[in-house]
Write a protein that holds these residues in place. Structure first.
Motif, PDB file in Angstrom:
ATOM      1  N   PHE A 555       0.860  -1.181   0.000  1.00 58.66           N
ATOM      2  CA  PHE A 555       0.000   0.000   0.000  1.00 58.66           C
ATOM      3  C   PHE A 555       0.899   1.236   0.000  1.00 58.66           C
ATOM      4  N   PRO A 556       0.371   2.390  -0.405  1.00 57.51           N
ATOM      5  CA  PRO A 556       1.201   3.606  -0.433  1.00 57.51           C
ATOM      6  C   PRO A 556       1.577   4.084   0.963  1.00 57.51           C
ATOM      7  N   VAL A 557       2.819   4.520   1.091  1.00 57.14           N
ATOM      8  CA  VAL A 557       3.313   5.126   2.336  1.00 57.14           C
ATOM      9  C   VAL A 557       3.797   6.530   1.999  1.00 57.14           C
ATOM     10  N   VAL A 558       3.222   7.525   2.666  1.00 60.28           N
ATOM     11  CA  VAL A 558       3.614   8.923   2.468  1.00 60.28           C
ATOM     12  C   VAL A 558       4.096   9.482   3.795  1.00 60.28           C
ATOM     13  N   SER A 559       5.311   9.989   3.834  1.00 67.12           N
ATOM     14  CA  SER A 559       5.818  10.652   5.037  1.00 67.12           C
ATOM     15  C   SER A 559       5.644  12.155   4.893  1.00 67.12           C
ATOM     16  N   ALA A 560       5.336  12.800   6.012  1.00 69.46           N
ATOM     17  CA  ALA A 560       5.041  14.239   5.995  1.00 69.46           C
ATOM     18  C   ALA A 560       5.852  14.940   7.077  1.00 69.46           C
ATOM     19  N   PRO A 561       7.127  15.250   6.792  1.00 70.57           N
ATOM     20  CA  PRO A 561       7.985  15.858   7.807  1.00 70.57           C
ATOM     21  C   PRO A 561       7.821  17.369   7.908  1.00 70.57           C
ATOM     22  N   SER A 562       8.145  17.875   9.081  1.00 68.69           N
ATOM     23  CA  SER A 562       8.305  19.306   9.312  1.00 68.69           C
ATOM     24  C   SER A 562       9.379  19.466  10.373  1.00 68.69           C
ATOM     25  N   GLY A 563      10.172  20.524  10.274  1.00 71.29           N
ATOM     26  CA  GLY A 563      11.289  20.666  11.197  1.00 71.29           C
ATOM     27  C   GLY A 563      12.375  19.659  10.865  1.00 71.29           C
ATOM     28  N   ALA A 664      -3.385  17.148   5.679  1.00 69.00           N
ATOM     29  CA  ALA A 664      -4.405  17.005   4.636  1.00 69.00           C
ATOM     30  C   ALA A 664      -3.757  16.766   3.273  1.00 69.00           C
ATOM     31  N   ASP A 665      -2.680  17.476   2.979  1.00 70.44           N
ATOM     32  CA  ASP A 665      -1.990  17.284   1.702  1.00 70.44           C
ATOM     33  C   ASP A 665      -1.372  15.888   1.602  1.00 70.44           C
ATOM     34  N   ALA A 666      -0.799  15.413   2.708  1.00 69.94           N
ATOM     35  CA  ALA A 666      -0.192  14.077   2.706  1.00 69.94           C
ATOM     36  C   ALA A 666      -1.255  13.002   2.527  1.00 69.94           C
ATOM     37  N   LYS A 667      -2.372  13.170   3.201  1.00 67.70           N
ATOM     38  CA  LYS A 667      -3.470  12.209   3.053  1.00 67.70           C
ATOM     39  C   LYS A 667      -3.965  12.186   1.613  1.00 67.70           C
ATOM     40  N   ALA A 668      -4.152  13.360   1.012  1.00 71.86           N
ATOM     41  CA  ALA A 668      -4.608  13.433  -0.381  1.00 71.86           C
ATOM     42  C   ALA A 668      -3.604  12.768  -1.311  1.00 71.86           C
ATOM     43  N   ARG A 669      -2.322  12.975  -1.060  1.00 66.51           N
ATOM     44  CA  ARG A 669      -1.277  12.360  -1.876  1.00 66.51           C
ATOM     45  C   ARG A 669      -1.336  10.834  -1.768  1.00 66.51           C
ATOM     46  N   ALA A 670      -1.532  10.327  -0.552  1.00 67.50           N
ATOM     47  CA  ALA A 670      -1.618   8.877  -0.358  1.00 67.50           C
ATOM     48  C   ALA A 670      -2.821   8.292  -1.103  1.00 67.50           C
ATOM     49  N   LEU A 671      -3.965   8.971  -1.031  1.00 71.44           N
ATOM     50  CA  LEU A 671      -5.161   8.471  -1.700  1.00 71.44           C
ATOM     51  C   LEU A 671      -5.017   8.499  -3.220  1.00 71.44           C
ATOM     52  N   GLU A 672      -4.265   9.487  -3.729  1.00 71.68           N
ATOM     53  CA  GLU A 672      -3.995   9.541  -5.175  1.00 71.68           C
ATOM     54  C   GLU A 672      -3.291   8.274  -5.659  1.00 71.68           C
ATOM     55  N   MET A 673      -2.485   7.681  -4.788  1.00 72.57           N
ATOM     56  CA  MET A 673      -1.616   6.575  -5.186  1.00 72.57           C
ATOM     57  C   MET A 673      -2.279   5.209  -5.018  1.00 72.57           C
ATOM     58  N   VAL A 674      -3.454   5.158  -4.400  1.00 69.02           N
ATOM     59  CA  VAL A 674      -4.050   3.875  -4.035  1.00 69.02           C
ATOM     60  C   VAL A 674      -4.400   3.034  -5.257  1.00 69.02           C
ATOM     61  N   ASP A 675      -5.132   3.598  -6.212  1.00 67.69           N
ATOM     62  CA  ASP A 675      -5.568   2.825  -7.378  1.00 67.69           C
ATOM     63  C   ASP A 675      -4.368   2.356  -8.194  1.00 67.69           C
ATOM     64  N   GLY A 676      -4.285   1.051  -8.381  1.00 69.81           N
ATOM     65  CA  GLY A 676      -3.210   0.477  -9.179  1.00 69.81           C
ATOM     66  C   GLY A 676      -1.857   0.483  -8.506  1.00 69.81           C
ATOM     67  N   TYR A 677      -1.815   0.696  -7.189  1.00 72.25           N
ATOM     68  CA  TYR A 677      -0.521   0.770  -6.510  1.00 72.25           C
ATOM     69  C   TYR A 677       0.250  -0.541  -6.596  1.00 72.25           C
ATOM     70  N   GLN A 678       1.538  -0.434  -6.877  1.00 73.87           N
ATOM     71  CA  GLN A 678       2.452  -1.562  -6.840  1.00 73.87           C
ATOM     72  C   GLN A 678       3.696  -1.139  -6.066  1.00 73.87           C
TER      73      GLN A 678
END
Length: 773
Positions: A555-563, A664-678
């Motif tokens: 499944f997609p993994v998106v990291s969202a760092p700050s600092g 919110a941006d990280a969540k949206a990015r992760a959902l973009e990647m779900v369909d057809g993820y490999q």
């Protein structure tokens, strides 16, 4: 989303130039104009000099060299007509209303009818600025008060007038929010707006009362520092930072603008010592020193503080205040019956009462005033959040005892609190006595809000996993400084299994000051001191296995760092499918600085990025050399943009300017990647073997001859070279990931057994910096 094709800033002083740089950081072309100095050969010299200065400044106003190229310089005589090409004109010139109005009249003759115009003034009311100007200009005009330095300070106060077109103001606010990363606080057209009116009052009370009550600089900073959530600079250190010479001007402007009965006037004191310091060049860090200074006599670096009664400097003394030992609650400080309590109430009691008086005058919104002080003055909590901790009824009682007027909002509050949680929603008290939900702007998702109405899916002492909706799980570090330990790794492994069973994607994110400072060195040092080498190696192996599972998760993994995302925190990013980084992310593999090598796959992931097609010329040596250069020097990217240049982030990774929009941006990015993820395919490497290892060692020895590298640096560099060269591999061999992980683990274990590395661990834990051994 509001878009501006081009912005102009008029005034190339510190603030104007800084605003221009930050607009360029957003990827928007900006025109920077100033006057033509008498006799100047270069008619653009003020703007050109400002840009040149910013390219060398530290901290850097520009996030990357690319941003600097977006600034076009000019002057107000030759280039005024270029203002007709821009969507937003920001004025940041001298704080004189007559000079500003003359400029506005010129702007009005060349600007586009739909272009926004704003002033960066911090003291002059909008009504004064627009007096006598055309109706069309007043419709386009507002105040946008940025805070210095504009790149790093998140607050922008927005002031509109009765004639300001709401659509134009909304467009500016949206651009400042999404593209410039600002928290936009709407303030009323009153002197000083919110943050400076309250902040200057606080500073004046702190300095004046310290002088009157005979406290030292160090004592005063300790009393109103940590217990009240004030930054470690304290108030005197803050004044040194912003410049002592600025405060008299701001204070005088506010005093002239505020009515005679305003409590601001009672905070003002004549301070001959401060006047003398400014006259002698002791204006703070930008001058010869301020309330604190570094004495460099005889080649030393002795930090000294000024005596407020004599004006003489002496070495800084840690204040011996038994009343503050172990105290973290501000009310305990206020309840002290001695001089500590008297000072604390005079300063903080007066400041909190003044904040309450500002409700209805500077802003109708309690939460906005809190936000302004958190972001404008770096308070951990705003004044009304502090009142909730202290107790509103207690503050009222103390004010009455002191014969001070009680603000109406505190009478309305009674025994209640300004903030409460109702049905999983955070609510704030309104001036009429009712509570209303705190509504976040569209596109803002905060984990703190999620937690109000939910329980974690998984949790232990160092981490937690939360359902943030739409099939996405958020994994959060909760340890001190978000340091990574066995608890974090274990729960991350469990979370990977949970998402695989029941969810669509994983986001790794937290709302701490830093994403993660890396592995917990304290635990590693403890294990080493009792010779628990097997436990250390087990933890290294656990990290490698967990990060590998993260990389190849189905499944997609998106990291969202700050600092800061350092060491193991950086390695989390390297093993993620994508990164949605806050613009102010400081990323690096810093292990060599503390005497080890990256042990959780950082070396192999960086090799893979530099060996990708098109990254470098072909052959087995260029990529290891580039990684060696970056990692051996413990290089840290000073922005998300710079992290892309260093390949800690990919070019495809995205950047969020506003910290509140990151999740919110990280969540949206992760959902973009779900369909057809490999998941990614396993990678193999072509590495140079012993000859490449020798070349890298020779490069490190060159640094040592120049005095850049120490004796132990050479030992660490040798181990890093061994990993990056593939150990004893042959030039024709293909090296797989597991082989490099094994080399990382072996080199890590050899280094952690050395006394020099353990000395570095101990030094970092005690001082924050590794010893140079």
């Amino acid at each position: 989303m509001a878009e501006f094709g081009k912005v102009a800033v008029i005034g190339a002083g510190v603030m104007g130039a800084g605003i221009a740089a930050h607009v360029a950081n957003a990827g928007v072309p900006v025109l920077l104009l100033d006057i033509v100095p008498d006799g100047a050969d270069n008619r653009n010299t003020l703007a050109d000099t400002a840009v040149a200065r910013m390219k060398k400044a530290d901290p850097a106003p520009f996030m990357s060299p690319r941003a600097a190229k977006l600034v076009e310089t000019g002057n107000l005589e030759d280039d005024l007509d270029k203002l007709g090409e821009v969507d937003w004109i920001i004025e940041a010139i001298v704080e004189r209303s007559d000079i500003k109005r003359d400029l506005y009249a010129k702007i009005d003759g060349v600007r586009r009818p739909d272009a926004a115009v704003s002033s960066n003034t911090s003291t002059i009311p909008l009504a004064t600025l627009t007096d006598g100007l055309s109706d069309a200009f007043r419709r386009a005009f507002m105040i946008t008060h940025f805070f210095n330095p504009p790149r790093y300070m998140r607050l922008m106060e927005l002031v509109t007038g009765p004639a300001t077109e709401p659509e134009i103001a909304a467009k500016v606010a949206d651009f400042a929010d999404r593209r410039l990363g600002k928290s936009v606080i709407t303030a009323k057209d009153s002197p000083g707006f919110i943050a400076n009116r309250l902040g200057v009052t606080w500073i004046q009370l702190a300095v004046g009362q310290a002088v009157e009550q005979g406290l030292t600089v160090e004592e005063a900073d300790a009393v109103i520092g940590r217990p009240f959530g004030i930054p470690k600079t304290g108030v005197f250190g803050l004044l040194d930072l912003v410049g002592l010479d600025l405060m008299p001007h701001v204070g005088a402007s506010l005093a002239a603008a505020l009515p005679e009965g305003d409590a601001f006037h009672t905070s003002r004191r004549e301070l001959p010592l401060v006047e003398r310091m400014i006259a002698e060049g002791y204006t703070g860090r930008k001058g010869k020193g301020g309330f604190y200074r570094l004495n460099r006599e005889d080649g030393g670096r002795q930090k000294e503080a000024i005596d407020l009664s004599t004006g003489r400097y002496s070495p800084v003394q840690r204040p011996r205040l038994s009343e503050l030992e172990g105290v973290r609650n501000p009310r305990q400080v206020l309840e002290d019956t001695g001089r500590i309590g008297r000072y604390a109430f005079a300063v903080m009691g007066g400041t909190l009462a003044y904040a309450a008086h500002l409700v209805g005058e500077a802003s109708d919104d309690v939460a906005a005033i809190d936000e302004a002080m958190r972001l404008g003055y770096n308070w951990k909590q705003g004044p009304f959040e502090l009142i909730d901790r202290i107790g509103g009824a207690y503050l009222v009682e103390r004010l009455k005892e002191a014969g001070e007027p009680v603000p109406p909002i505190l009478e309305t509050l009674g025994e209640r609190t300004f903030y409460r949680v109702e049905d999983g929603r955070r609510q704030v008290l309104q001036p009429d006595g009712r509570y209303a939900d705190i509504v976040r702007p569209e596109g803002v998702l905060l984990l703190a809000d999620v937690k109000l109405g939910a329980k974690p899916l998984l949790k232990n002492a160092s981490a937690a996993a939360w359902d943030i909706g739409d099939g996405v799980v958020c994994f959060e570090f909760t340890s001190r400084q978000n340091a990574l330990d066995e608890e974090v790794l274990t729960l991350l492994g469990s979370t990977i299994k949970l998402v695989k069973r029941n969810h669509k994607a994983l986001v790794i994110y937290n709302e701490g000051t830093n994403f993660s400072v890396g592995a917990n060195l304290g635990l590693a040092l403890f294990a080493a001191n009792i010779a628990a080498w097997g436990e250390i190696e087990r933890l290294v192996s656990l990290g490698q296995q967990t990060y590998k599972a993260l990389k190849y998760a189905p499944f997609p993994v998106v990291s969202a760092p700050s600092g800061m995302a350092l060491g193991g925190g950086c390695e989390i990013l390297l093993h993620s499918d994508a990164v949605q980084a806050h613009a102010e992310s400081y990323v690096g593999l810093v292990e060599c600085g503390v005497g080890i090598v990256p042990g959780w796959g950082g070396c192999k992931e960086m090799l893979g990025r530099w060996q990708a097609p098109g990254a470098l010329p072909g052959g087995p040596m260029p990529a290891p050399s580039k990684v060696f250069e970056t990692v051996s020097m413990a290089t840290v990217a000073k922005s998300a943009e710079e992290a892309k240049d260093l390949k800690f982030l990919r070019k495809s990774d995205r950047i969020t300017m506003n910290r509140d929009r990151l999740l919110a941006d990280a969540k949206a990015r992760a959902l973009e990647m779900v369909d057809g993820y490999q998941p990614p395919a396993p990678h193999t490497y072509m590495l140079p073997g012993p000859s490449g290892q020798l070349a890298m060692k020779m490069a490190a020895e060159g640094f040592a001859r120049r005095g850049i590298a120490t004796r132990h640096d050479l030992v660490v560099a040798g181990e890093l070279a061994n990993v990056l060269a593939g150990g004893g591999c042959d030039l024709l061999d293909e090296v797989d990931e597991d082989t490099i992980l094994e080399l990382e683990r072996e080199s890590f274990m050899r280094l952690v057994r050395t006394t020099a590395t353990l000395d570095r661990f101990e030094s970092v834990l005690e001082t924050g910096k590794p010893v140079r051994n």
